[in-house]
Structure formats: structure tokens, C-alpha cells
Design an enzyme around this catalytic site. Sequence first.
Site, PDB file in Angstrom:
ATOM      1  N   GLY A 197      60.327 -58.990 -11.152  1.00 25.42           N
ATOM      2  CA  GLY A 197      59.338 -58.101 -10.906  1.00 25.42           C
ATOM      3  C   GLY A 197      58.241 -57.894 -12.164  1.00 25.42           C
ATOM      4  O   GLY A 197      57.695 -58.714 -12.548  1.00 25.42           O
ATOM      5  N   LYS A 231      57.228 -54.523 -17.721  1.00 30.60           N
ATOM      6  CA  LYS A 231      57.842 -53.180 -18.197  1.00 30.60           C
ATOM      7  C   LYS A 231      59.234 -53.138 -17.910  1.00 30.60           C
ATOM      8  O   LYS A 231      60.363 -52.973 -18.748  1.00 30.60           O
ATOM      9  CB  LYS A 231      57.049 -52.244 -17.423  1.00 30.60           C
ATOM     10  CG  LYS A 231      57.515 -50.571 -17.897  1.00 30.60           C
ATOM     11  CD  LYS A 231      56.656 -49.498 -17.551  1.00 30.60           C
ATOM     12  CE  LYS A 231      57.301 -48.069 -17.899  1.00 30.60           C
ATOM     13  NZ  LYS A 231      56.455 -47.039 -17.334  1.00 30.60           N
ATOM     14  N   VAL A 232      59.620 -53.469 -16.618  1.00 31.56           N
ATOM     15  CA  VAL A 232      61.026 -53.522 -16.385  1.00 31.56           C
ATOM     16  C   VAL A 232      61.940 -54.584 -16.889  1.00 31.56           C
ATOM     17  O   VAL A 232      63.120 -54.483 -17.369  1.00 31.56           O
ATOM     18  CB  VAL A 232      61.319 -53.397 -14.805  1.00 31.56           C
ATOM     19  CG1 VAL A 232      62.873 -53.505 -14.532  1.00 31.56           C
ATOM     20  CG2 VAL A 232      60.640 -52.109 -14.401  1.00 31.56           C
ATOM     21  N   GLY A 233      61.155 -55.643 -16.922  1.00 27.06           N
ATOM     22  CA  GLY A 233      61.936 -57.003 -17.670  1.00 27.06           C
ATOM     23  C   GLY A 233      62.350 -56.618 -18.893  1.00 27.06           C
ATOM     24  O   GLY A 233      63.184 -57.064 -19.400  1.00 27.06           O
ATOM     25  N   GLU A 277      61.605 -63.322 -13.808  1.00 27.38           N
ATOM     26  CA  GLU A 277      60.365 -63.951 -13.012  1.00 27.38           C
ATOM     27  C   GLU A 277      59.085 -62.799 -12.985  1.00 27.38           C
ATOM     28  O   GLU A 277      59.366 -61.899 -12.169  1.00 27.38           O
ATOM     29  CB  GLU A 277      60.986 -64.185 -11.632  1.00 27.38           C
ATOM     30  CG  GLU A 277      61.706 -65.840 -11.680  1.00 27.38           C
ATOM     31  CD  GLU A 277      61.049 -66.766 -12.348  1.00 27.38           C
ATOM     32  OE1 GLU A 277      59.801 -66.780 -12.241  1.00 27.38           O
ATOM     33  OE2 GLU A 277      61.647 -67.794 -12.394  1.00 27.38           O
ATOM     34  N   CYS A 300      53.052 -62.482  -6.839  1.00 27.67           N
ATOM     35  CA  CYS A 300      53.241 -62.512  -8.522  1.00 27.67           C
ATOM     36  C   CYS A 300      52.122 -63.646  -8.705  1.00 27.67           C
ATOM     37  O   CYS A 300      51.877 -63.800  -9.837  1.00 27.67           O
ATOM     38  CB  CYS A 300      54.563 -62.868  -8.685  1.00 27.67           C
ATOM     39  SG  CYS A 300      55.505 -64.233  -7.900  1.00 27.67           S
TER      40      CYS A 300
END
Length: 477
Positions: A190, A193-195, A212, A247
Site C-alpha cells: 500500500g 502513510k499506512v506503512g 511494499e 505501484c
Amino acid sequence: MAAGAEGVAEDLRSAYAAGKTRPYEWRVSQLEALLKLTTRHEREIVEALRSDLNKPEYESVIHETVGVSSACELALKELHQWMKPEKVKTTMVTYPSSAQIVSEPLGVVLVISTWNYPFSTLSLGPVIGAIAAGNAVVLKPSEVSPATSSLLSKLLGEYMDTSAVRVVEGSVLETTALLEQKWDKIFYTGNGKVGRVILAAAAKHLTPVVLELGGKSPVVVDSNINLKVAARRMISGKWGGNSGQTCVSPDYVITTKEYASKLVDALSCEIENFYGKDPLQSNDLSSIVNSRHFDRLINLLDDETVSGKIVLGGQRDKVKLKIAPTVVLDAPKDSPIMNEEIFGPLLPIITVNKIEDSIRLISSKEKPLAAYLFSNDKKLKEEFITSVSAGGMVINDTNLHLVEPNLPFGGVGESGTGSYHGRFSFDAFSHKKAVLQRGFTGDIAARYPPYANWKIDFLKSLFSGNLIGVLRALFGW
């Protein structure tokens, strides 16, 4: 959901502790089941992807189901070899001895997948690797692709061993509850920010992660090329890959000032060949996933510093959530479109005086997930490969490194950490256990007290592999 997430984790940990997932036969049975559900239900998968992303059948099959089937087939073919302990040489220090590296499963793992390729190897690839390596696994599909998420839950529930392979649907609440549990590895695909949220949650349990992510993947276009072929390959990688919602999609192009107009003309010609005079009416162009992402892209395009620099496309249809393939020439370097990952059908072209200047420009930004170069200049290709740091790289094409199972796929720096695909997926979910075996002969007095200078000389020679020095220390020469 908290109790539910805890219960799922406990159930899978019980199955793993009982040794259910370790045998070769179990791993094969689950890979065969995943292959079977993918081939038997291809039509349903295509329809779910059409519902979520208006994805053309061609892209759904070639980019999603075929990749999963191929990954399963490769794992089934190579699994026995992957599982075999790897014998390694030993040195004089441990003589006599033998050594091997044993791949053992990590345990119970969590895979949080992505919305843009919700059935592809970006989503199920990590699951294939986790199963092949002998782990129990929870898959959390993206709620942004609800039809595919629901279908994954249904099919995996019907075909897989649900005591060790589970799907948990939901959104932020469910994901948060899952992240509160202890896992032996977390694999997330993803955005950064969420990582960061994933990484912070994993740190509480010292859980290793694979991230990733993405970034702004550049394309450098030299002038000594077959421009028509290059344009077609750029279009395929950009607009033929989920309308830029990929991506590794080309995010921006760098070329020389004198070559830019030729490149724009070539792109314009081939885009019309592929999608017609009105691309918004083409059935071969995916939609933007939802209105929020559509509005984000339109804001990038309608920025006052960018809107006047559109040289191709720019049309949009809010009802159909479609944006025509759009090229922007020389957007300001400080504009949002040049500083955010675009993740859509907009392609800025930046010009430089000399093509060699592109390398310095790329290196001034965060390390991308992918970098592309179109050139026949051997020296430039060598410099690009040596000087540009990126997760992966393709010369004279785009995106194709993803489909080569003998290459690792992953990011570096801001674009991610860890890699997978093929054998690398198996390794990502395995612990490489070092095993050294010895008998009871060859016990060396120099290891033990009382210490003496001759023992120091002996061991120094032993560690350096100096056989003459060993003999000198032993016999006091």
C-alpha cells in the site's frame, strides 16, 4: 472485532503449533487448492474486478489471474527443492564438522493486501509464499475493492484449509484489531502513510515486516531509440496497467528539451491507436477506483501551475470516474503533481539540457520503487544502473520485471523494505536456520583455560586459515 481478531490469531497459532502447516503434503494441497479456485472461478474474478475498478477483462486475466496461477504452478514445481536444507562449506575453525542452512516457517503471518490489484500476485503472491514456506496465514483484503474482497473470502473459505488459512474482511477498525495481535511477520502492500502505522504496530511485538510501498517511478527517454516502440511500452506500463493505478507505473518522464515534442507526438499517436479519439469511451481503459481518488487526481491536474501545461488529454468524466490519458509538459518542480505519487492516468514530462542530467534529478528525490530508461547508449545504461537507486529497474521497457519470477520485487528506502516473487516469496516467510554438526573428535585444548600465549597464536592462525602458523603454535617453532 477485537475479540474476533484475537480468536482468529489464536486458532491459527493452535493449528501451527500442532504442526499442521509444516508437512510438504499440506503445503502442496493448499497451493493446488489456490490454483484450482483461480482457474475454476476466473469469470467471477473478472466480474468482481470489473465491479471494483471497471478493469478490462484482458487486464483482469493477464495482470491478475494468470499471475496467481503461474505463481502457484512455480511453487508446486520447485517446492521440494526450496525446502531442502542447503549444505555449506565449513572452515578449519570448526573442523571436523558439517553445516547446512535449514528453511523453517516463521509461524503465523498477516498479509494486508492492496486494492488496485486485489486478486493478483500483489495480493495473493505473499499468501502463496507464506503457504509454501509452511506458515499459517491471515489475509486482510482491501475494503476499497469490496467485490473482490467478498469473493476472496468466499472462495478461500470454500477451497482452503480454514484452520490455517483465513480471510478477515473489514476496514480500519478490523485492520487495527488485527494489528494489535502478535504475528510472526506482517506483509503490507500500500502507501507509505499506512506503512508507518503498520511498522509502529509491529514494533510493539518486535514483528518483522515487509512493506511494499510505491513512490515516483521515473522514465528517462534518450533520443537514440525506436521512439514508436518506446511510446507503446510507456503507454502499456502507464495507462495499460489499471489506468496508472499501479505501484510501479511510470510516474514522470525525463527527456531533453529538443526531444520532448517528438515524444509527445509519439505518445499522442499511439494513445489514439490504443484508445481511439475519445479515450473516455474506450472499454480498454480502467476507471479510477472511487470519487475520492478521482477528485485527488483532478486537483493535481487543475492546479493553477499545471493546468496550462497540459499538452495531451485532460478530459474527465466524473460519472464514469474516468480520466483520459493526460500528458503535462514541464510542470513546476515544486507543484503537487511533481511531489506526490500520482497513482493515476497523469504523466508529467520534465525536460533537461542533457540526458545525463536526469540521473542527478532522480537522485535528488526519494528512492523509487522502479526506474526505467530507454536508450541505446551503453555508457548511459551503465551509469543509470550504477547510480540510480530503486527497488527495481528495466532498460528499454516498463513494468516487466514484475513478471520475472527469478527477480526479487521490492522497494528501497521510502518505497519499501523486503522483497518477494518466486523463490524470494518462500524466503520472505522462512527463517534461515544455521545448523552446525560435530562429533566428539577434534577437541582442541586451545579453546579452554588456563589460557596461554601459544593458545592465542594457535587460534589466530586457525581463524586466518594459516596452516603453517597452526603447526608453529602447536610445536613451539
